[in-house]
Write a protein that holds these residues in place. Sequence first.
Motif, short mmCIF file in Angstrom:
data_model
loop_
_atom_site.label_atom_id
_atom_site.label_comp_id
_atom_site.label_asym_id
_atom_site.label_seq_id
_atom_site.Cartn_x
_atom_site.Cartn_y
_atom_site.Cartn_z
N ILE A 34 59.45 51.27 40.06
CA ILE A 34 58.58 52.11 39.72
C ILE A 34 57.38 51.83 40.78
N TYR A 35 57.03 50.74 41.28
CA TYR A 35 56.06 50.66 42.21
C TYR A 35 56.24 49.43 43.39
N THR A 36 55.95 49.50 44.45
CA THR A 36 56.12 48.68 45.40
C THR A 36 54.45 48.17 45.98
N LEU A 37 54.06 46.87 46.01
CA LEU A 37 52.99 46.51 46.46
C LEU A 37 53.18 45.92 47.99
N ALA A 38 52.46 46.22 48.86
CA ALA A 38 52.65 45.64 50.14
C ALA A 38 51.39 45.34 50.70
N ASP A 39 50.52 44.66 50.40
CA ASP A 39 49.15 44.48 50.77
C ASP A 39 49.03 42.99 51.20
N HIS A 40 50.09 42.20 50.94
CA HIS A 40 49.96 40.89 51.83
C HIS A 40 50.36 41.02 53.14
N SER A 41 49.96 40.02 53.98
CA SER A 41 50.22 40.09 55.34
C SER A 41 51.38 39.02 55.79
N ASP A 42 51.98 38.39 54.74
CA ASP A 42 52.82 37.11 54.90
C ASP A 42 53.67 37.10 53.75
N ASP A 43 54.27 36.14 53.56
CA ASP A 43 55.30 35.84 52.62
C ASP A 43 54.72 35.85 51.18
N VAL A 44 55.15 36.55 50.30
CA VAL A 44 54.56 36.15 48.87
C VAL A 44 55.23 34.95 48.34
N ASN A 45 54.61 34.28 47.67
CA ASN A 45 55.02 32.69 47.08
C ASN A 45 55.12 32.84 45.79
N TYR A 46 54.40 33.71 45.01
CA TYR A 46 54.25 33.50 43.42
C TYR A 46 53.54 34.92 43.01
N CYS A 47 54.23 35.30 41.83
CA CYS A 47 53.43 36.26 41.10
C CYS A 47 53.38 36.07 39.40
N ALA A 48 52.10 36.35 38.85
CA ALA A 48 52.04 35.96 37.51
C ALA A 48 51.44 37.15 36.81
N LEU A 49 51.75 37.42 35.58
CA LEU A 49 51.18 38.51 34.61
C LEU A 49 50.41 38.22 33.48
N SER A 50 49.57 38.77 33.25
CA SER A 50 48.78 38.70 32.07
C SER A 50 49.27 39.88 31.23
N SER A 51 48.43 40.24 30.13
CA SER A 51 48.18 41.55 29.57
C SER A 51 47.71 42.63 29.93
N SER A 52 46.78 42.12 31.07
CA SER A 52 46.13 43.13 31.75
C SER A 52 46.31 43.14 33.25
N TYR A 53 46.54 42.15 34.08
CA TYR A 53 46.66 41.80 35.37
C TYR A 53 48.06 41.49 35.67
N TYR B 59 45.64 43.01 40.55
CA TYR B 59 46.15 44.35 40.28
C TYR B 59 45.87 44.83 38.74
N SER B 60 45.54 45.67 38.47
CA SER B 60 45.52 46.36 37.05
C SER B 60 47.03 46.80 36.66
N LEU B 61 47.23 46.42 35.50
CA LEU B 61 48.52 46.92 34.91
C LEU B 61 48.48 48.20 34.54
N ASN B 62 47.42 49.03 34.35
CA ASN B 62 47.24 50.42 33.88
C ASN B 62 47.92 51.35 35.03
N ASN B 63 47.55 51.15 36.40
CA ASN B 63 48.03 51.86 37.55
C ASN B 63 48.32 51.12 38.57
N PHE B 64 48.31 49.98 38.50
CA PHE B 64 48.68 49.12 39.65
C PHE B 64 47.94 49.19 41.04
N SER B 65 46.66 49.66 40.68
CA SER B 65 45.45 49.59 41.64
C SER B 65 44.93 47.99 41.67
#
Length: 481
Positions: free
Chosen positions: A5-24, A37-43
């Motif tokens: 549903i969404y692709t984030l492409a803001d990093h300029s190099d390899d993505v090493n890790y991602c984590a989620l909370s109930s909001s972010y 990023y906000s989980l409401n709209n991925f902004s």
Amino acid sequence: MVKLIYTLADHSDDVNYCALSSSYLATCSMDKTIRLYSLNNFSELSYSPLRGHTYAVHCCCFSSSGKILASCSTDGTTVLWDTQNGQRLAVLEQPSDSPVRVCQFSPDSTYLVSGAADGTVVLWNVESLRLYRSGSVKDGSLVACAFAPNGNFFVTGSSCGDLTIWDDKMRCLYNEKAHDLGVTCCDFSSLPVSDGEQGSRYFRMASCGQDNQIKLWLFSFADYLGAELKYKCTLSGHSAPVLACAFSYDGQMLVSGSVDKSVIIHETKTGNILHTLTRHTRYVTTCAFAPDALLLATGSMDKTVNIWQFDPGQHFAGSGLEDKPKMSVENWSEEEVSAWLCAQGLKDLVKCFKMNNIDGKELLSLTKESLTSDLKIESLGLRSKVIRKIEELSIKMDAVSVGIPDEFLCPITRELMKDPVIASDGYSYEKEAMENWISNKRRSSPMTNLPLQSLVLTPNRTLKMAISRWLETQQKYNETT
């Protein structure tokens, strides 16, 4: 079914890790930054990216409340950030100045573990921001870490292939040669399971490695006797080293990412492959489930993070406890009560409930007065929320015990509908759930994935009346039994 549903492409190099909370959603990269990023709209949040590390950022994680984000880097530091404003709260320097490869909060966020390339592991006191204990493994770099759900033990994985169990006094309790070519990641499932042997209770743990394998383990512990890992099985599917693994919150699914560029989702109980996702163009380095939403995030050396949405009919979010018709709340253990609290957005109360030994029976007997006098919960709003959630739980369990007709359940939430509406796809949904679905810029049907011809929702009064009659029938039945 799983949909990108969404692709984030803001990093300029390899993505090493991602984590989620109930909001972010937090992501970190070789480009030295952490993005939020906000989980409401991925902004992306206004104060993102977070800058301060002088070299690559390898790992990031949220505290249990989601108010603090930790990140660690080749620069030998672990940094704590305020997720509300992006301000840097503290810089924790690894005593050896070695590159820090992994960091993880304990379940109640009392401690933070940081593991380094020289094999040193440090347990930090989060409140005082001081080093509490430290230790080291015999060989290899520390590249993986996960806390057991009870918070008294954690497991580290090393580049030489060992999994090591530590207690909260930093005593090394157990060591297991798990992956011949090196461990890359490990994770615990939050809910206990029974192995069928004399009623023993365990936690599932998964590990993955350079040997292309994902292994499932049963983790058992006793406060005074130590802890151990019991090998359960190996999951197949990847054709190259597996770099990441993570359980869904209820433990029903396990996701993994690999050098073969694929993401595989397994059913934990059977080991069957449910989905294979192939939208990344380079190595998949990280994957994480959201704690209370039907979302999965995967990151890659292709510099992107993909957000995946699961079919709402596929149950893996939440505690998993309410999906078991034969389970009586009165029989819940303290761990199952803790899991339920987390699923209801009440993670901050877990420590308090555990200290007061609140099991299922005690949970149902709680009142606003006992929450005040016995559990010392001062907030009136919080006390009211707890009581409301307990009342909702009792109603759900009563309904489940007699079996809710499937047509009365919202396809999105899988809960009894209160205000059903008909969407343009012809299906009925809970009004609030469908409005949230549409507000998150989803223009496809939750049931068919085809585009919605209209966003107008029409009240389904006939279904609402049928649900009301059914509830009245059940109430009369309960009064006479």
